[in-house]
Motif scaffolding. Structure first.
Motif, PDB file in Angstrom:
ATOM      1  N   ASP A  53     -15.754   9.515  21.521  1.00 40.09           N
ATOM      2  CA  ASP A  53     -17.203   9.301  21.517  1.00 40.09           C
ATOM      3  C   ASP A  53     -17.992  10.338  20.714  1.00 40.09           C
ATOM      4  O   ASP A  53     -19.206  10.437  20.851  1.00 40.09           O
ATOM      5  CB  ASP A  53     -17.727   9.237  22.950  1.00 40.09           C
ATOM      6  CG  ASP A  53     -17.399  10.494  23.742  1.00 40.09           C
ATOM      7  OD1 ASP A  53     -16.725  11.393  23.192  1.00 40.09           O
ATOM      8  OD2 ASP A  53     -17.819  10.580  24.906  1.00 40.09           O
ATOM      9  N   LYS A  54     -17.315  11.110  19.859  1.00 39.62           N
ATOM     10  CA  LYS A  54     -17.994  12.107  19.026  1.00 39.62           C
ATOM     11  C   LYS A  54     -17.617  11.901  17.569  1.00 39.62           C
ATOM     12  O   LYS A  54     -16.509  11.477  17.269  1.00 39.62           O
ATOM     13  CB  LYS A  54     -17.556  13.516  19.415  1.00 39.62           C
ATOM     14  CG  LYS A  54     -17.913  13.935  20.806  1.00 39.62           C
ATOM     15  CD  LYS A  54     -17.376  15.324  21.067  1.00 39.62           C
ATOM     16  CE  LYS A  54     -17.640  15.723  22.508  1.00 39.62           C
ATOM     17  NZ  LYS A  54     -17.030  17.006  22.842  1.00 39.62           N
ATOM     18  N   SER A  55     -18.537  12.232  16.685  1.00 38.97           N
ATOM     19  CA  SER A  55     -18.195  12.249  15.263  1.00 38.97           C
ATOM     20  C   SER A  55     -17.297  13.447  15.010  1.00 38.97           C
ATOM     21  O   SER A  55     -17.418  14.481  15.658  1.00 38.97           O
ATOM     22  CB  SER A  55     -19.459  12.369  14.412  1.00 38.97           C
ATOM     23  OG  SER A  55     -20.212  11.198  14.503  1.00 38.97           O
ATOM     24  N   ARG A  56     -16.370  13.296  14.059  1.00 37.47           N
ATOM     25  CA  ARG A  56     -15.424  14.368  13.750  1.00 37.47           C
ATOM     26  C   ARG A  56     -15.271  14.508  12.242  1.00 37.47           C
ATOM     27  O   ARG A  56     -15.425  13.551  11.492  1.00 37.47           O
ATOM     28  CB  ARG A  56     -14.058  14.084  14.365  1.00 37.47           C
ATOM     29  CG  ARG A  56     -14.028  14.023  15.866  1.00 37.47           C
ATOM     30  CD  ARG A  56     -14.204  15.376  16.478  1.00 37.47           C
ATOM     31  NE  ARG A  56     -13.996  15.299  17.924  1.00 37.47           N
ATOM     32  CZ  ARG A  56     -14.346  16.248  18.737  1.00 37.47           C
ATOM     33  NH1 ARG A  56     -14.924  17.346  18.298  1.00 37.47           N
ATOM     34  NH2 ARG A  56     -14.130  16.116  20.028  1.00 37.47           N
ATOM     35  N   LYS A  57     -14.922  15.723  11.831  1.00 40.37           N
ATOM     36  CA  LYS A  57     -14.571  15.968  10.438  1.00 40.37           C
ATOM     37  C   LYS A  57     -13.120  15.545  10.249  1.00 40.37           C
ATOM     38  O   LYS A  57     -12.256  15.888  11.065  1.00 40.37           O
ATOM     39  CB  LYS A  57     -14.726  17.448  10.104  1.00 40.37           C
ATOM     40  CG  LYS A  57     -16.142  17.946  10.203  1.00 40.37           C
ATOM     41  CD  LYS A  57     -16.186  19.437   9.978  1.00 40.37           C
ATOM     42  CE  LYS A  57     -17.598  19.950  10.230  1.00 40.37           C
ATOM     43  NZ  LYS A  57     -17.668  21.413  10.125  1.00 40.37           N
ATOM     44  N   VAL A  58     -12.874  14.815   9.187  1.00 39.85           N
ATOM     45  CA  VAL A  58     -11.537  14.301   8.918  1.00 39.85           C
ATOM     46  C   VAL A  58     -11.129  14.691   7.505  1.00 39.85           C
ATOM     47  O   VAL A  58     -11.894  14.501   6.563  1.00 39.85           O
ATOM     48  CB  VAL A  58     -11.501  12.757   9.068  1.00 39.85           C
ATOM     49  CG1 VAL A  58     -10.128  12.208   8.751  1.00 39.85           C
ATOM     50  CG2 VAL A  58     -11.929  12.347  10.474  1.00 39.85           C
ATOM     51  N   GLU A  59      -9.936  15.257   7.388  1.00 41.02           N
ATOM     52  CA  GLU A  59      -9.369  15.565   6.080  1.00 41.02           C
ATOM     53  C   GLU A  59      -8.147  14.672   5.870  1.00 41.02           C
ATOM     54  O   GLU A  59      -7.299  14.559   6.753  1.00 41.02           O
ATOM     55  CB  GLU A  59      -8.959  17.036   5.990  1.00 41.02           C
ATOM     56  CG  GLU A  59     -10.135  17.969   5.935  1.00 41.02           C
ATOM     57  CD  GLU A  59      -9.733  19.419   5.714  1.00 41.02           C
ATOM     58  OE1 GLU A  59      -8.535  19.697   5.444  1.00 41.02           O
ATOM     59  OE2 GLU A  59     -10.623  20.276   5.820  1.00 41.02           O
ATOM     60  N   VAL A  60      -8.085  14.074   4.704  1.00 44.57           N
ATOM     61  CA  VAL A  60      -7.002  13.153   4.371  1.00 44.57           C
ATOM     62  C   VAL A  60      -6.302  13.648   3.112  1.00 44.57           C
ATOM     63  O   VAL A  60      -6.958  13.969   2.120  1.00 44.57           O
ATOM     64  CB  VAL A  60      -7.554  11.726   4.126  1.00 44.57           C
ATOM     65  CG1 VAL A  60      -6.439  10.768   3.766  1.00 44.57           C
ATOM     66  CG2 VAL A  60      -8.324  11.240   5.345  1.00 44.57           C
TER      67      VAL A  60
END
Length: 157
Positions: free
Chosen positions: A35-42
């Motif tokens: 339920d939270k926005s997250r930083k994502v690295e791909v």
């Protein structure tokens, strides 16, 4: 029991597209189910006969239940084994690593075909052997002999 991270990372492609060996389209699809926005690295990684075309690193701010689609292309160079993987790491607002998901595909490239799977190279070698038998390129005796070698861990390139 280990808890499953609230992140789905899928690799979407058509097996038949690998036959052309050049400019094979792949889509990495990401979905965050917390339920939270997250930083994502791909990061897109490849080895062996697999080469990634273009950009291999992305950063996102992923909202809850948002689906991110990352299109990329691969080339298959030569006849041997290779793999490709999409490494997806999720961080909180303080840049602390929370969890990751690293879907991986194994590739066997032969003069006759390119096979892709999730279970490793031996599974692909056995599949290729079955195809050779069905096409009449090897006989039952050759099939059994090669199958035994593969299952015992002895493989020829």
């Amino acid at each position: 029991m280990k808890e499953t991270p609230p992140l789905k990372a899928l690799l979407i492609y058509q097996d038949r597209d690998f036959a052309k060996r050049e400019n094979v389209p792949i889509t990495a699809e990401l979905r965050l189910s917390e339920d939270k926005s997250r930083k994502v690295e791909v990061r897109i990684e490849a080895s062996g006969v697999i080469q990634v075309q273009g950009k291999t690193s992305y950063k996102y701010e992923l909202a809850p239940n948002e689906v991110a689609k990352i299109p990329f292309h691969l080339n298959v160079k030569g006849h041997d084994t290779g793999m490709f993987r999409v490494k997806v790491d999720v961080y909180d607002n303080n840049n602390q690593h929370l969890y990751g998901n690293y879907p991986t595909r194994f590739v066997l490239s032969t003069p006759e075909e390119v096979l892709v799977g999730t279970q490793g190279y031996d599974q692909l070698r056995l599949q290729h052997l079955e195809h050779l038998l069905k096409r009449g390129k090897i006989n039952q005796e050759q099939y059994e002999k090669e199958k035994k070698k593969i299952k015992s861990g002895v493989t020829d390139k």
